[in-house]
Design a protein around this motif. Sequence first.
Motif, mmCIF file in Angstrom:
data_model
loop_
_atom_site.group_PDB
_atom_site.id
_atom_site.type_symbol
_atom_site.label_atom_id
_atom_site.label_comp_id
_atom_site.label_asym_id
_atom_site.label_seq_id
_atom_site.Cartn_x
_atom_site.Cartn_y
_atom_site.Cartn_z
ATOM 1 N N LYS A 1 20.358 -5.403 7.733
ATOM 2 C CA LYS A 1 20.088 -5.135 9.153
ATOM 3 C C LYS A 1 18.762 -5.754 9.599
ATOM 4 N N PHE A 2 17.777 -5.796 8.705
ATOM 5 C CA PHE A 2 16.462 -6.340 9.008
ATOM 6 C C PHE A 2 16.144 -7.449 8.002
ATOM 7 N N PRO A 3 16.603 -8.680 8.271
ATOM 8 C CA PRO A 3 16.482 -9.760 7.288
ATOM 9 C C PRO A 3 15.039 -10.147 6.935
ATOM 10 N N ASN A 4 14.078 -9.819 7.796
ATOM 11 C CA ASN A 4 12.680 -10.167 7.517
ATOM 12 C C ASN A 4 11.932 -9.072 6.773
ATOM 13 N N ALA A 5 12.622 -8.040 6.368
ATOM 14 C CA ALA A 5 11.997 -6.941 5.650
ATOM 15 C C ALA A 5 11.453 -7.425 4.306
ATOM 16 N N PHE A 6 10.329 -6.822 3.904
ATOM 17 C CA PHE A 6 9.746 -7.139 2.601
ATOM 18 C C PHE A 6 9.100 -5.887 2.037
ATOM 19 N N SER A 7 8.912 -5.877 0.730
ATOM 20 C CA SER A 7 8.333 -4.707 0.077
ATOM 21 C C SER A 7 6.910 -5.001 -0.355
ATOM 22 N N PHE A 8 6.149 -3.936 -0.545
ATOM 23 C CA PHE A 8 4.781 -4.081 -1.015
ATOM 24 C C PHE A 8 4.350 -2.807 -1.740
ATOM 25 N N LYS A 9 3.314 -2.953 -2.545
ATOM 26 C CA LYS A 9 2.755 -1.822 -3.296
ATOM 27 C C LYS A 9 1.558 -1.310 -2.515
ATOM 28 N N TYR A 10 1.431 -0.003 -2.418
ATOM 29 C CA TYR A 10 0.249 0.554 -1.741
ATOM 30 C C TYR A 10 -0.420 1.584 -2.610
ATOM 31 N N GLU B 1 5.031 1.359 -15.300
ATOM 32 C CA GLU B 1 4.389 1.514 -14.007
ATOM 33 C C GLU B 1 3.672 2.854 -13.967
ATOM 34 N N PRO B 2 2.410 2.858 -13.534
ATOM 35 C CA PRO B 2 1.675 4.124 -13.450
ATOM 36 C C PRO B 2 2.332 5.062 -12.443
ATOM 37 N N ASP B 3 2.174 6.365 -12.675
ATOM 38 C CA ASP B 3 2.790 7.355 -11.802
ATOM 39 C C ASP B 3 2.261 7.288 -10.379
ATOM 40 N N GLY B 4 1.023 6.846 -10.195
ATOM 41 C CA GLY B 4 0.424 6.810 -8.868
ATOM 42 C C GLY B 4 0.914 5.660 -8.011
ATOM 43 N N ASP B 5 1.504 4.640 -8.607
ATOM 44 C CA ASP B 5 1.950 3.496 -7.824
ATOM 45 C C ASP B 5 3.154 3.870 -6.974
ATOM 46 N N ARG B 6 3.113 3.454 -5.738
ATOM 47 C CA ARG B 6 4.214 3.678 -4.805
ATOM 48 C C ARG B 6 4.517 2.374 -4.092
ATOM 49 N N TYR B 7 5.734 2.283 -3.582
ATOM 50 C CA TYR B 7 6.173 1.081 -2.885
ATOM 51 C C TYR B 7 6.747 1.462 -1.533
ATOM 52 N N LYS B 8 6.513 0.601 -0.552
ATOM 53 C CA LYS B 8 7.087 0.756 0.780
ATOM 54 C C LYS B 8 7.754 -0.544 1.165
ATOM 55 N N ILE B 9 8.553 -0.467 2.208
ATOM 56 C CA ILE B 9 9.216 -1.641 2.759
ATOM 57 C C ILE B 9 8.776 -1.767 4.208
ATOM 58 N N SER B 10 8.329 -2.953 4.577
ATOM 59 C CA SER B 10 7.952 -3.233 5.953
ATOM 60 C C SER B 10 9.143 -3.862 6.650
ATOM 61 N N ILE B 11 9.540 -3.261 7.798
ATOM 62 C CA ILE B 11 10.691 -3.824 8.512
ATOM 63 C C ILE B 11 10.292 -4.479 9.826
ATOM 64 N N PHE B 12 9.055 -4.202 10.321
ATOM 65 C CA PHE B 12 8.664 -4.791 11.592
ATOM 66 C C PHE B 12 7.151 -4.805 11.739
ATOM 67 N N SER B 13 6.647 -5.818 12.470
ATOM 68 C CA SER B 13 5.247 -5.908 12.844
ATOM 69 C C SER B 13 5.189 -6.602 14.198
ATOM 70 N N GLY B 14 4.577 -5.939 15.200
ATOM 71 C CA GLY B 14 4.490 -6.538 16.535
ATOM 72 C C GLY B 14 4.045 -5.525 17.560
ATOM 73 N N SER B 15 4.507 -5.705 18.802
ATOM 74 C CA SER B 15 4.103 -4.833 19.904
ATOM 75 C C SER B 15 4.670 -3.421 19.720
ATOM 76 N N ARG B 16 4.046 -2.492 20.445
ATOM 77 C CA ARG B 16 4.451 -1.093 20.313
ATOM 78 C C ARG B 16 5.896 -0.866 20.749
ATOM 79 N N SER B 17 6.288 -1.412 21.884
ATOM 80 C CA SER B 17 7.653 -1.174 22.369
ATOM 81 C C SER B 17 8.689 -1.784 21.420
ATOM 82 N N SER B 18 8.395 -2.964 20.884
ATOM 83 C CA SER B 18 9.314 -3.590 19.926
ATOM 84 C C SER B 18 9.362 -2.800 18.623
#
Length: 126
Positions: free
Chosen positions: A117-126, A51-68
């Motif tokens: 805790k967050f069953p819908n969480a998923f990871s992605f490369k950015y 894996e190149p040194d510049g590659d990074r990964y994040k995990i998304s735990i939520f997408s929706g309204s601001r208060s949520s």
Amino acid sequence: MKSTSFKTLSISGALLLFGLVGHTQEGHVKVKQDPEISNLLKLKKEINANEPDGDRYKISIFSGSRSSAENAQNGYNNVFSAWPSIMEYEPPNYKVYVGNFRNTLERDRALRDIKKKFPNAFSFKY
């Protein structure tokens, strides 16, 4: 009397010594493991090494309204402290991301724990 005591003491000592030496245990451990486990570990190391040194990964735990999203981020921060969280606005939703992982091994370990805790969480490369 001295010779009888000496003989008794000598025989008792010899029997004690023989008993200690004769009853020592020697153990052998044999691990039965599927050979594919070793192959998978080698493959995982190769993937992480390539894996190149510049590659990074994040995990998304939520997408929706601001208060949520704020509620999700606060809930995350109350349970986890090892990986920082950030909330970003990507029209039309607010998204909560976690971590900045250098390799897939780190990411996979974190994702496993976060999904409890967050069953819908998923990871992605950015």
